[in-house]
Structure formats: C-alpha cells, structure tokens
Design an enzyme around this catalytic site. Structure first.
Site, short mmCIF file in Angstrom:
data_model
loop_
_atom_site.label_atom_id
_atom_site.label_comp_id
_atom_site.label_asym_id
_atom_site.label_seq_id
_atom_site.Cartn_x
_atom_site.Cartn_y
_atom_site.Cartn_z
N ASP A 25 0.90 -1.22 -0.11
CA ASP A 25 0.13 -0.02 -0.07
C ASP A 25 1.26 1.17 0.03
O ASP A 25 1.77 1.42 0.81
CB ASP A 25 -0.91 -0.07 1.49
N TYR A 67 -10.34 14.48 -8.01
CA TYR A 67 -9.43 13.61 -9.16
C TYR A 67 -8.44 14.36 -9.66
O TYR A 67 -7.30 14.16 -9.86
CB TYR A 67 -10.12 12.55 -9.86
N GLN A 98 -22.96 13.84 -25.07
CA GLN A 98 -21.74 14.46 -24.43
C GLN A 98 -20.58 13.47 -25.19
O GLN A 98 -20.87 12.43 -25.60
CB GLN A 98 -21.53 13.86 -22.98
P1 NAD Z 1 -6.64 1.01 -12.24
O1 NAD Z 1 -7.82 1.48 -11.41
O2 NAD Z 1 -7.02 -0.08 -13.37
O3 NAD Z 1 -5.30 1.02 -11.86
C1 NAD Z 1 -4.76 1.61 -10.80
C2 NAD Z 1 -4.20 0.62 -9.55
O4 NAD Z 1 -3.62 1.49 -8.52
C3 NAD Z 1 -5.22 -0.24 -9.35
O5 NAD Z 1 -4.75 -1.64 -9.51
C4 NAD Z 1 -5.27 -0.08 -7.78
O6 NAD Z 1 -5.40 -1.41 -7.02
C5 NAD Z 1 -3.86 0.58 -7.44
N1 NAD Z 1 -3.76 1.25 -6.21
C6 NAD Z 1 -4.80 2.01 -5.69
N2 NAD Z 1 -4.55 2.62 -4.59
C7 NAD Z 1 -3.15 1.93 -4.21
C8 NAD Z 1 -2.43 1.97 -3.07
N3 NAD Z 1 -2.57 2.58 -1.95
N4 NAD Z 1 -1.06 1.49 -3.08
C9 NAD Z 1 -0.86 0.67 -4.40
N5 NAD Z 1 -1.57 0.61 -5.44
C10 NAD Z 1 -2.83 1.40 -5.15
O7 NAD Z 1 -6.60 2.41 -13.38
P2 NAD Z 1 -5.78 2.71 -14.71
O8 NAD Z 1 -7.08 2.75 -15.63
O9 NAD Z 1 -4.77 1.41 -15.17
O10 NAD Z 1 -5.07 4.01 -14.63
C11 NAD Z 1 -3.73 3.94 -14.44
C12 NAD Z 1 -3.13 5.36 -14.32
O11 NAD Z 1 -3.56 6.11 -15.18
C13 NAD Z 1 -3.92 5.90 -12.99
O12 NAD Z 1 -3.08 6.84 -12.23
C14 NAD Z 1 -4.97 6.76 -13.66
O13 NAD Z 1 -5.45 7.84 -12.98
C15 NAD Z 1 -4.41 7.24 -14.83
N6 NAD Z 1 -5.41 7.48 -15.96
C16 NAD Z 1 -5.92 6.63 -16.60
C17 NAD Z 1 -7.15 7.00 -17.56
C18 NAD Z 1 -7.76 5.84 -18.27
O14 NAD Z 1 -8.63 6.10 -19.15
N7 NAD Z 1 -7.41 4.64 -17.91
C19 NAD Z 1 -7.12 8.11 -18.09
C20 NAD Z 1 -6.31 9.17 -17.17
C21 NAD Z 1 -5.62 8.98 -16.30
#
Ligand code: NAD
Length: 325
Positions: A53, A149, A220
């Site tokens: 974590d 966010y 949208q």
């Molecule tokens: P996701 O939610 O699938 O992956 C994020 C991961 O972070 C999860 O597996 C979660 O368990 C882990 N996590 C959460 N809290 C945690 C903690 N305290 N310690 C360790 N791990 C932790 O999201 P994603 O779609 O794979 O996105 C990856 C990154 O890209 C993120 O930072 C997200 O904000 C950013 N992002 C994604 C998108 C998109 O469209 N997917 C768009 C903009 C930005």
C-alpha cells in the site's frame, strides 16, 4: 555486457499497469510490479510482484529500491460514477500515494520517473459544450478541474516539475485521454464508459433485450485511445527528453451515442437507447495532439472501431463466463 535495466510499475494490478508490465518485459526490462492487489483477469508477467500500500512511505521506499526507472500509475480511480462521489477519499489516497512514491524515488536515486496524469486536469470552463476546441497542454491554466481527482493530478504534475527543478529527478508526465481495452474493469462500479457500454451491449445481446440504458442525453463527447497506443506513447515519452506534461490520446471526438452505435455494430445487433440521469463528467472533451506529434513524431494509430472490436470481444467472453458461474 549491457546491464538489464530494472523498472518498477506502481498500479501493476490495474488496467494500464498490467499491460505496461507485459510491454516492458517484451522490451527486455526486469520488471517489478507493485499494487494493493494482483491483476484481476490474467496473471502478471512481472519478474517480481509486491503487494504494497503506497499510502505508507516505508512501502514506497521498498517499491522503488534498486530501480532505474519508476512508472507511477497507482491511483484510487474509476469511471465518472466513482470519481464524482468520492472526492475526499480520492484526494487523500492519491495525494499520499504520489507524495510517497516521488519522495522514495528521490531517496533511492532512480534515474527516471514517469507520472500518469489525466485529461481530467483541464478546466471545466473549457469543456461546457459538446462541440469544442481540442485541449492543448497550455489550456490547463487558469486551473479549474471538475473533480478532486483532477485537482490532485494537477498538483502532482507540479510536484514532479519541482522535483526536477530542486532535486534533478528526470520526470515525464503524460495526460491520458480515456484509455480503453481488454483486461480493464468492466463491472462493479469503477468501470469507465467504453467498458460499461460493451458490458451493457453484451448483456442485452445475450439476454435478447431490445434496449440499453445510457447515462445522460448521449450527446456528451470524448475521444478514446486504445491501450496499445497508450503503451507506445508512454514508452516514447519516457525515452524522450521532454519534461512538460504531454497529451496521450486520440483526437477523434465522438458522442456517447456514437460510441454505443460502434459497439452495437461490432456486436451485430441494434438497440433502442434509453437515456437516463447519471453522472456524465464534463460536457465535451478532445485531445489536441499538435505537441504530441511535434515532440514524439508519433500519434495513436489504432482506430476506435478496431479498439472497440477487440475490447467488446473480451468483455462478451467475460459476461458469458460470469453467467455460467
Ligand atoms: P486502475 O484503477 O485499473 O489501476 C490503478 C491501480 O492502482 C489499481 O490496480 C489499484 O489497486 C492501484 N492502487 C490504488 N491504491 C493503491 C495504493 N494505495 N497502493 C498501491 N496501489 C494502489 O486504473 P488505470 O486505468 O490502469 O489507470 C492507471 C493510471 O492512469 C492511474 O493513475 C489513472 O489515474 C491514470 N489515468 C487513467 C486513465 C484511463 O482512461 N484509464 C485516464 C487518465 C488517467
């Protein structure tokens, strides 16, 4: 002999992180994955996977120890349904994850640091109509992200800039625009629009329903970028010498109704759209890829139709499997 570079990917149990592990393994890196959970749909290709974590600094130090590069993707996130209702939780969790991870990277002297920011940092006042000018990187200010966010992502972009200026950390910052593809969350409340629509279409197709529900009036707009393009963009940016935030997304804007039509066509069925109230986020959003093209001499290549066909196929299989169990 050239030494194998070691990289850590935080959020490696999530959608983009899981794919990035496999992508960097294929490129010959030694990869450590870090997350609070293992990937849900397929086992990881990482050489080592640590369940940690990152809201705890000691865990961030463990995660980044001995690493040449950090790809910081961990975040508490989801689609609009989740993001619009959990502001305090998201701000607290993501701020602590990012503060700890970048500080640990500094202490452990990592060579490069990639941060996954988001199109959600762009000001709401530039996104109030469904037809609008695509967002350029400099449009971020004066700042007014819609949700906590986006505010947190913007602050962490600034944090990365100062870590470079004050501590010499080599930082790279991507603003992702709606990344989608197989092996992403598709149900449970954290799924985003493309996965949610694929699931609704698959369920309707398999149960013979004639109608599907859509949040909002369907007008949208957004642009959507397929995961393989996103991975190429991340890597090209990480290998470049560009330290400013850069959009990584498609610049083809579609309405949510059009997205539903493309998925329905892929599934080979036609549905009546029932528009119901629900969180929609900003009214319209598109990526301006001018700087992306100039900087990386590249832009996303996979069409929305192709990406959605691959994603739909995977989600339909998931729906069928879940129904059997
Ligand atoms: P996701 O939610 O699938 O992956 C994020 C991961 O972070 C999860 O597996 C979660 O368990 C882990 N996590 C959460 N809290 C945690 C903690 N305290 N310690 C360790 N791990 C932790 O999201 P994603 O779609 O794979 O996105 C990856 C990154 O890209 C993120 O930072 C997200 O904000 C950013 N992002 C994604 C998108 C998109 O469209 N997917 C768009 C903009 C930005």
């Amino acid at each position: 002999m050239k030494k194998t570079k070691k990289v850590v990917i935080t959020g490696a149990g999530g959608f983009v992180g899981h794919h990035l592990v496999s992508f960097l393994k294929k490129k010959g890196y030694w990869v450590r994955g870090v997350d609070i959970k293992h990937p849900e749909y397929k086992s990881t290709d990482a050489d080592e996977f640590l369940k940690l974590d990152l809201r705890e600094k000691k865990n961030a130090l463990k995660a980044t120890e001995g690493m040449d590069h950090v790809y910081a993707l961990a975040a508490d996130m989801g689609g609009m349904g989740f993001i619009s209702k959990n502001h305090a939780t998201i701000l607290y969790n993501n701020a602590t994850i990012n503060l700890n991870t970048i500080e640990a990277a500094r202490i452990n002297k990592v060579g490069r640091y990639f941060y996954s920011s988001s199109a959600c940092i762009y000001p709401e006042y530039r996104q109030i109509k469904s037809k609008l000018k695509p967002l350029k990187e400099e449009d971020a200010f004066p700042a007014q992200p819609q949700d906590a966010y986006g505010w947190e992502k913007l602050v962490t972009e600034i944090l990365a800039k100062y870590y470079h200026e004050e501590h010499g950390l080599e930082t790279r910052i991507a603003r992702f625009h709606n990344i989608f593809g197989p092996y992403g969350t598709w149900d449970g409340g954290r799924e985003k629009a493309p996965a949610a629509i694929c699931r609704k279409v698959a369920i309707a197709k398999l149960t013979g329903k004639k109608e599907i529900e859509i949040w909002g009036d369907g007008k949208q707009t957004r642009s959507f970028c397929y995961i393989d393009d996103c991975l190429n963009g991340i890597y090209k940016l990480m290998m470049s010498d560009f330290r400013e935030p850069l959009n990584i997304g498609q610049d083809r804007m579609v309405t949510i109704d059009q997205l539903v039509d493309i998925v329905s066509k892929t599934a080979g069925v036609n549905f009546k759209k029932k528009h119901i109230p629900g969180p929609q986020g900003v009214r319209g959003r598109n990526s301006d890829n001018t700087k992306l093209r100039e900087t990386l001499k590249w832009e996303p290549e996979i069409s929305l139709e192709e990406g959605l066909a691959r994603t739909y196929q995977w989600i339909e299989e998931q729906v069928k499997t879940k129904n059997k169990n």
